[in-house]
Design a protein around this motif. Structure first.
Motif, mmCIF file in Angstrom:
data_model
loop_
_atom_site.group_PDB
_atom_site.id
_atom_site.type_symbol
_atom_site.label_atom_id
_atom_site.label_comp_id
_atom_site.label_asym_id
_atom_site.label_seq_id
_atom_site.Cartn_x
_atom_site.Cartn_y
_atom_site.Cartn_z
ATOM 1 N N LEU A 46 0.825 -1.211 0.000
ATOM 2 C CA LEU A 46 0.000 0.000 0.000
ATOM 3 C C LEU A 46 0.860 1.263 0.000
ATOM 4 O O LEU A 46 1.853 1.351 0.727
ATOM 5 N N TYR A 47 0.447 2.224 -0.810
ATOM 6 C CA TYR A 47 1.215 3.461 -0.934
ATOM 7 C C TYR A 47 1.309 4.205 0.395
ATOM 8 O O TYR A 47 0.311 4.380 1.094
ATOM 9 N N ASN A 48 2.515 4.637 0.703
ATOM 10 C CA ASN A 48 2.764 5.423 1.913
ATOM 11 C C ASN A 48 3.866 6.422 1.589
ATOM 12 O O ASN A 48 4.997 6.022 1.293
ATOM 13 N N ASP A 50 5.623 8.194 3.331
ATOM 14 C CA ASP A 50 6.774 8.163 4.236
ATOM 15 C C ASP A 50 7.923 7.304 3.720
ATOM 16 O O ASP A 50 9.072 7.511 4.107
ATOM 17 N N LYS A 88 -6.383 0.853 -7.567
ATOM 18 C CA LYS A 88 -6.138 2.244 -7.177
ATOM 19 C C LYS A 88 -4.733 2.387 -6.613
ATOM 20 O O LYS A 88 -4.041 3.396 -6.852
ATOM 21 N N ASN A 89 -4.291 1.368 -5.890
ATOM 22 C CA ASN A 89 -2.942 1.396 -5.339
ATOM 23 C C ASN A 89 -1.888 1.443 -6.445
ATOM 24 O O ASN A 89 -0.936 2.225 -6.382
ATOM 25 N N ILE A 91 -2.313 2.588 -9.426
ATOM 26 C CA ILE A 91 -2.407 3.923 -10.027
ATOM 27 C C ILE A 91 -1.638 4.938 -9.185
ATOM 28 O O ILE A 91 -0.852 5.733 -9.709
ATOM 29 N N ASP A 92 -1.858 4.902 -7.874
ATOM 30 C CA ASP A 92 -1.207 5.882 -7.004
ATOM 31 C C ASP A 92 0.312 5.699 -6.991
ATOM 32 O O ASP A 92 1.065 6.671 -7.036
ATOM 33 N N SER A 95 1.977 6.963 -10.017
ATOM 34 C CA SER A 95 1.804 8.415 -10.186
ATOM 35 C C SER A 95 2.853 9.217 -9.426
ATOM 36 O O SER A 95 2.940 10.433 -9.577
#
Lengths: 183, 183
Positions: A46-48, A50, A88-89, A91-92, A95
């Motif tokens: 998952l995108y983070n 940090d 969506k993950n 994609i993010d 990006s």
């Protein structure tokens, strides 16, 4: 003329997913002008923000792989009237980091796949909203809402519905023109 | 009368997230009728129907915890004009297995938080679309699009903007009425 390389991104992690079967049908149907290949997204954490300074190798591999493609086709189920988190993950992640999006300017198309009648309309258009921001020129027509999908494939996962076969061929022929115009 | 227990779900994994700061400000602002508590979603692996028969313990813990709350407030950033994957993943996980959704009938509210002017409108309404399907009665007014958020907090993460303080108080007072009517 060399075939354009198209990433197919599948929004379901289920092994026997109808989305994956649809992606496989697309690959078989593709005209000589397009070379379709599934780009896996299941191992992306998952995108983070940090960890952006020292990102997981899976993020970097995905970003770099994506950049080698001339276009992208999303094949997505609908979860709760929207896109699944897994797509969506992806994609993010692609990006980012800011200013280095792998999506920018890459021509795309969206196919939503559902066991119901509505054909994943909610997921399809939520995805399109993100693609506006990401400057992905998305083919507008034909739209692809593949509903009642369970009856379209045989037990081996082969597409057996003739009108869907004709539709996917038309979809890809039109997408080929779209990619050549926009890449 | 016992206070209603409200889960606060944060859509950003960043430690210094403005969403988390907003959630903390909500907790401090809550009237005696509501007891707000952050429900963490960062350890939930991506939803995959294939493992539903033997789900990760993190999924079961989250589903069971969520069921103990009387209502839910989502505090979400916007990623690419939509919800981040982490919050959509939590929504999808607690919506399953089929027929056992932890969301069903639980009153909710949505706050979107952004460093820009638009205040996360895209994320806010994508989330609302899923909540329609999930039968979460969502408070309609006041809507909460918290834009230009960077200027609202001090270096210690305390909310220092007076009009935002007044707004959050009004938001929670109205939400309290909403929860009492709908739970």
């Amino acid at each position: 003329m060399e075939a354009k390389k198209i990433a197919v991104i599948i929004g379901s992690l289920r092994q026997e997913s109808f989305n994956r079967k649809t992606a496989n049908a697309l690959i078989k149907t593709a005209p000589a002008s397009l070379k379709l290949e599934i780009l896996e997204i299941k191992d992306l954490s998952l995108y983070n923000e940090d960890i952006e300074n020292d990102p997981p190798s899976s993020w970097e591999t995905f970003r770099n792989n994506l950049k080698t493609f001339d276009g992208v086709i999303f094949v997505t189920p609908e979860y709760n009237r929207s896109t699944p988190a897994v797509i969506k993950n992806a994609i993010d992640i692609a990006s980012r980091p800011y200013g280095q999006s792998a999506w920018d300017g890459k021509p795309g198309a969206v196919i939503s796949v559902s066991q119901g009648n509505i054909g994943g309309f909610g997921a399809n258009h939520h995805l399109r909203q993100s693609l506006v921001f990401l400057n992905v020129p998305v083919m507008q027509q034909p739209e692809a809402y593949i509903g009642n999908v369970a009856g379209l494939f045989d037990a081996e996962g082969n597409l057996i519905n003739d009108s869907t076969k004709i539709f996917l061929k038309k979809f890809l022929d039109t997408f080929s023109q779209w990619v050549y115009k926009n890449s």
